[in-house]
Design a protein around this motif. Structure first.
Motif, short mmCIF file in Angstrom:
data_model
loop_
_atom_site.label_atom_id
_atom_site.label_comp_id
_atom_site.label_asym_id
_atom_site.label_seq_id
_atom_site.Cartn_x
_atom_site.Cartn_y
_atom_site.Cartn_z
N MET A 239 25.50 67.41 20.19
CA MET A 239 24.35 66.66 20.07
C MET A 239 23.07 66.44 20.39
O MET A 239 21.61 66.44 19.75
N ILE A 240 23.14 66.21 21.62
CA ILE A 240 21.93 66.34 22.77
C ILE A 240 20.85 67.55 22.82
O ILE A 240 19.73 67.40 22.19
N ASP A 241 21.46 68.52 22.33
CA ASP A 241 21.02 69.52 22.16
C ASP A 241 19.95 69.64 20.61
O ASP A 241 18.79 70.04 20.49
N ALA A 242 20.87 69.37 19.38
CA ALA A 242 19.97 69.19 17.88
C ALA A 242 18.96 68.09 18.31
O ALA A 242 18.32 68.75 17.33
N SER A 243 19.15 67.34 19.51
CA SER A 243 17.89 66.28 18.93
C SER A 243 16.99 66.67 20.33
O SER A 243 16.34 66.45 19.70
N ALA A 244 17.22 67.39 21.17
CA ALA A 244 15.74 68.28 22.03
C ALA A 244 15.26 69.23 20.88
O ALA A 244 14.46 69.27 21.16
N PHE B 22 12.90 65.65 20.31
CA PHE B 22 13.34 64.42 21.19
C PHE B 22 13.13 64.85 22.66
O PHE B 22 13.02 66.50 22.96
N ALA B 23 12.52 63.98 23.53
CA ALA B 23 12.41 64.92 25.05
C ALA B 23 14.65 65.54 25.26
O ALA B 23 15.04 63.80 24.86
N ARG B 24 14.56 65.67 26.28
CA ARG B 24 16.30 65.74 26.81
C ARG B 24 16.63 64.31 27.27
O ARG B 24 16.94 64.33 27.01
N ALA B 25 15.88 64.11 28.54
CA ALA B 25 16.08 63.20 28.62
C ALA B 25 16.12 61.84 27.83
O ALA B 25 17.58 61.26 27.88
N ASP B 26 15.43 61.69 26.70
CA ASP B 26 15.51 60.44 26.25
C ASP B 26 17.12 60.96 25.00
O ASP B 26 17.47 60.05 25.04
N GLU C 36 19.87 62.76 25.97
CA GLU C 36 20.47 62.45 26.56
C GLU C 36 21.44 61.19 26.78
O GLU C 36 22.09 60.36 26.21
N ARG C 37 20.34 60.38 26.78
CA ARG C 37 20.52 58.55 26.82
C ARG C 37 21.00 58.16 25.88
O ARG C 37 21.63 57.36 25.89
N LEU C 38 20.05 58.46 24.85
CA LEU C 38 21.22 57.86 23.68
C LEU C 38 21.75 58.31 23.54
O LEU C 38 23.13 57.14 23.11
N VAL C 39 22.81 59.55 23.84
CA VAL C 39 24.04 60.50 23.01
C VAL C 39 24.86 60.10 23.98
O VAL C 39 26.35 59.00 23.46
N LEU C 40 24.76 59.49 25.18
CA LEU C 40 26.16 59.66 26.27
C LEU C 40 25.93 57.76 26.32
O LEU C 40 26.92 57.15 26.40
N GLN C 41 24.78 57.11 25.79
CA GLN C 41 25.22 55.49 25.59
C GLN C 41 26.17 55.07 24.15
O GLN C 41 26.60 54.78 24.00
#
Length: 284
Positions: free
Chosen positions: A198-203, A207-211, A213-218
């Motif tokens: 999900m993080i890879d697809a969002s980036a 999306f900025a990768r840090a953002d 990660e924050r959204l997916v983990l939360q």
């Protein structure tokens, strides 16, 4: 017999963690201390003097570099070393356990009870415990299987120890530990892989990768909390998010068309089968 039971089931039995300065045993010790277990009834062993010293200062527990000295007077011995060195450790301990019946709890993956009985002695009460890595943050799951020498009192102290870092489940057959590995022991990696995708697809979408990660983990944390506190099952929770013809339905349909449910089932079966293979390989 009564003396043995009284000793093991004392209010705060002496627990010796062989390899206790390691991550998993250290997490269990930390959980016990946080739950109010007296530090002077816990002993941890390790090979690195500097790590032992730091561990003793952090937890205010007794530490030992000599496993044989450490188990003197132990009511419970927790084995927390790598499977590859477990046989040698048990063979070293065995002569010093004759005439004694401390409860043995092993945290090592893959080694069947039959191997411990050969290495340590068939007279000992032994519990196989299979924790998962979320135990490091007191949110773990531990599968438990006991040999015939384990009493109800032994089960109670075992549960007290492992539940200090989460929840536990006793299985009736040793093969059940392989299923626990598939559904809980290895499962954090499944969720991490899904989150990574999900993080890879969002980036990749901008999306900025840090953002991302924050959204997916939360979101993962929130979904787990919601599932654990809800009075409906996860299938219904999924449906609650989906509106007919909506965005979530489209995404879920793509997962189903791609064979996600079957892929998960196949992966879990492979995991359990590999656990059984490892048990046979380590049962030497």
């Amino acid at each position: 017999m009564l003396a043995e039971v009284t000793q093991v089931t004392a209010t705060n039995p002496k627990i010796v963690f062989i390899g206790g300065a390691g991550n998993m045993a250290g997490a269990v010790i930390g959980g016990l201390l946080a739950a109010g277990y007296p530090a002077d009834r816990i002993v941890a062993t390790g090979r690195d003097p500097l790590k032992l010293e730091a561990f003793a200062k952090r937890h205010n527990t007794v530490v030992h570099s000599d496993n044989i000295d450490a188990i003197d007077g132990a009511d419970v011995i927790v084995l927390s070393v790598k499977p590859q060195v477990m046989r040698d450790l048990c063979m070293d301990l065995s002569p010093h356990l004759k005439g004694r019946k401390p409860l043995i709890i092993t945290l090592a993956a893959g080694i069947p009870l039959a191997a411990y009985q050969r290495w340590l002695g068939e007279h000992l009460p032994i519990v196989r415990a299979m924790p998962n890595t979320p135990a490091l943050v007191q949110s773990g799951v531990t599968g438990l299987f006991a040999d015939e020498a384990v009493t109800a009192e032994h089960r109670a102290i075992t549960a007290r120890i492992v539940n200090a870092v989460g929840i536990s489940l006793w299985v009736d057959k040793e093969e059940g530990i392989d299923q626990v590995i598939a559904v809980a022991g290895s499962a954090p990696a499944y969720f991490f892989q899904f989150m990574e995708a999900m993080i890879d697809a969002s980036a990749a979408s901008g999306f900025a990768r840090a953002d991302a990660e924050r959204l997916v983990l939360q979101t993962a944390l929130g979904a787990a909390k919601l599932a654990m506190t809800s009075d409906v099952n996860v299938a219904q929770l999924k449906r609650n998010v989906m509106s007919p013809g909506g965005t979530t339905e489209r995404a879920v349909q793509r997962f189903e068309q791609g064979g996600l449910p079957q892929l998960v089932a196949d992966a879990m079966r492979d995991c359990a089968e590999r656990a059984a293979e490892m048990a046979r390989e380590l049962d030497q």
